[in-house]
Motif scaffolding. Structure first.
Motif, PDB file in Angstrom:
ATOM      1  N   PRO A 127       0.120 -13.136  -3.619  1.00  0.00           N
ATOM      2  CA  PRO A 127       1.216 -12.816  -4.546  1.00  0.00           C
ATOM      3  C   PRO A 127       0.800 -11.772  -5.586  1.00  0.00           C
ATOM      4  O   PRO A 127      -0.254 -11.899  -6.216  1.00  0.00           O
ATOM      5  CB  PRO A 127       1.532 -14.158  -5.205  1.00  0.00           C
ATOM      6  N   GLY A 128       1.608 -10.701  -5.691  1.00  0.00           N
ATOM      7  CA  GLY A 128       1.338  -9.640  -6.660  1.00  0.00           C
ATOM      8  C   GLY A 128       0.343  -8.588  -6.203  1.00  0.00           C
ATOM      9  O   GLY A 128       0.107  -7.611  -6.906  1.00  0.00           O
ATOM     10  N   LYS A 129      -0.265  -8.754  -5.018  1.00  0.00           N
ATOM     11  CA  LYS A 129      -1.228  -7.789  -4.517  1.00  0.00           C
ATOM     12  C   LYS A 129      -0.513  -6.743  -3.657  1.00  0.00           C
ATOM     13  O   LYS A 129       0.601  -6.961  -3.186  1.00  0.00           O
ATOM     14  CB  LYS A 129      -2.296  -8.478  -3.643  1.00  0.00           C
ATOM     15  N   THR A 130      -1.186  -5.619  -3.422  1.00  0.00           N
ATOM     16  CA  THR A 130      -0.745  -4.623  -2.460  1.00  0.00           C
ATOM     17  C   THR A 130      -1.828  -4.555  -1.400  1.00  0.00           C
ATOM     18  O   THR A 130      -3.016  -4.499  -1.722  1.00  0.00           O
ATOM     19  CB  THR A 130      -0.548  -3.251  -3.127  1.00  0.00           C
ATOM     20  N   VAL A 153      -6.860   2.947   3.853  1.00  0.00           N
ATOM     21  CA  VAL A 153      -7.520   1.994   2.962  1.00  0.00           C
ATOM     22  C   VAL A 153      -6.692   1.910   1.694  1.00  0.00           C
ATOM     23  O   VAL A 153      -6.128   2.912   1.229  1.00  0.00           O
ATOM     24  CB  VAL A 153      -8.990   2.376   2.643  1.00  0.00           C
ATOM     25  N   HIS A 154      -6.572   0.710   1.162  1.00  0.00           N
ATOM     26  CA  HIS A 154      -5.890   0.525  -0.106  1.00  0.00           C
ATOM     27  C   HIS A 154      -6.747  -0.395  -0.966  1.00  0.00           C
ATOM     28  O   HIS A 154      -7.225  -1.429  -0.493  1.00  0.00           O
ATOM     29  CB  HIS A 154      -4.500  -0.082   0.066  1.00  0.00           C
ATOM     30  N   VAL A 155      -6.949   0.002  -2.211  1.00  0.00           N
ATOM     31  CA  VAL A 155      -7.715  -0.803  -3.164  1.00  0.00           C
ATOM     32  C   VAL A 155      -6.746  -1.292  -4.229  1.00  0.00           C
ATOM     33  O   VAL A 155      -6.074  -0.495  -4.873  1.00  0.00           O
ATOM     34  CB  VAL A 155      -8.863   0.024  -3.800  1.00  0.00           C
ATOM     35  N   CYS A 156      -6.674  -2.608  -4.385  1.00  0.00           N
ATOM     36  CA  CYS A 156      -5.755  -3.220  -5.345  1.00  0.00           C
ATOM     37  C   CYS A 156      -6.545  -4.123  -6.287  1.00  0.00           C
ATOM     38  O   CYS A 156      -7.239  -5.035  -5.843  1.00  0.00           O
ATOM     39  CB  CYS A 156      -4.700  -4.032  -4.599  1.00  0.00           C
ATOM     40  N   GLY A 160      -6.820  -9.811 -11.264  1.00  0.00           N
ATOM     41  CA  GLY A 160      -8.188 -10.105 -11.670  1.00  0.00           C
ATOM     42  C   GLY A 160      -9.254 -10.035 -10.588  1.00  0.00           C
ATOM     43  O   GLY A 160     -10.401 -10.392 -10.840  1.00  0.00           O
ATOM     44  N   TRP A 161      -8.881  -9.572  -9.401  1.00  0.00           N
ATOM     45  CA  TRP A 161      -9.899  -9.395  -8.354  1.00  0.00           C
ATOM     46  C   TRP A 161      -9.489  -8.226  -7.464  1.00  0.00           C
ATOM     47  O   TRP A 161      -8.327  -7.904  -7.352  1.00  0.00           O
ATOM     48  CB  TRP A 161     -10.117 -10.672  -7.536  1.00  0.00           C
ATOM     49  N   ARG A 162     -10.487  -7.583  -6.863  1.00  0.00           N
ATOM     50  CA  ARG A 162     -10.237  -6.394  -6.047  1.00  0.00           C
ATOM     51  C   ARG A 162     -10.053  -6.770  -4.580  1.00  0.00           C
ATOM     52  O   ARG A 162     -10.881  -7.470  -4.003  1.00  0.00           O
ATOM     53  CB  ARG A 162     -11.399  -5.413  -6.176  1.00  0.00           C
ATOM     54  N   LEU A 163      -8.976  -6.250  -3.993  1.00  0.00           N
ATOM     55  CA  LEU A 163      -8.742  -6.350  -2.564  1.00  0.00           C
ATOM     56  C   LEU A 163      -8.877  -4.953  -1.968  1.00  0.00           C
ATOM     57  O   LEU A 163      -8.178  -4.029  -2.382  1.00  0.00           O
ATOM     58  CB  LEU A 163      -7.339  -6.906  -2.278  1.00  0.00           C
TER      59      LEU A 163
END
Length: 185
Positions: A127-130, A153-156, A160-163
């Motif tokens: 939820p709330g991530k891309t 590649v996508h960095v989100c 509070g954490w990186r995907l």
């Protein structure tokens, strides 16, 4: 976060078969070559049997440990390779789901490619991530509350954490590059 890639500890989690070969072997080998300490954790200590395109026999690799015997606290970044059968089983394994949750709740990055974000769906972390992923799980990712993008590649950094996420094996240069960049920060 590690201060240099040479100090980084990376955990790759997989089932023992059905992993898309290059989505596991490229991060494993390229991160080791760059100096990171990389641990391959599987469901059991049996050899990990990879596949190419979910169909053809791939390389077999011996895991270092099992994912139910490791802790997120001991690592800087989690990698979730794809492979339909791999992640379909990984996402219903309580220890794998808990590991993903522990990484995110500790603010540690997770890198997931192709079907890898399926684990994050079941872990309730999207939820709330891309996210970028294979088109086959787009509806699952969106129904889990994420925005799906079609990018190599996508960095989100939301929540509070990186995907770090990618779509397919053709994106591995960008995927592994984003992992290296994150570890070097």
């Amino acid at each position: 976060m590690a201060k240099a890639i040479e100090e980084a500890k990376v955990l790759i989690i997989v089932q023992n078969w059905g992993i898309e070969e290059t989505e596991m072997t490229r991060p494993l080998r390229e991160l080791k070559t760059a100096g990171a300490q990389v641990t391959l954790a599987a469901a059991s200590m049996d050899p990990v049997e990879t596949v190419q395109h979910d169909r053809y026999e791939g390389e077999t690799v011996q895991p270092d440990t099992t994912y139910d015997s490791v802790k997120a606290a001991d690592y800087d970044l989690l990698v979730v390779p794809g492979g339909t059968c791999n992640v379909d089983r990984l996402r219903v394994a309580p220890a794998a789901v808990k590991l993903a949750q522990d990484f995110a709740h500790a603010g540690k990055p997770i890198a997931a490619i192709c079907h890898g974000p399926w684990l994050l769906v079941n872990a309730g972390l999207l939820p709330g991530k891309t996210s970028s992923s294979t088109r086959y799980i787009k509806a699952d990712v969106e129904n889990a509350g994420a925005t799906q993008v079609d990018e190599e590649v996508h960095v989100c950094d939301a929540n509070g954490w990186r995907l770090i996420s990618s779509r397919k094996p053709d994106d591995l240069d960008a995927f592994v590059g984003a992992i290296k960049d994150t570890l070097a920060e």
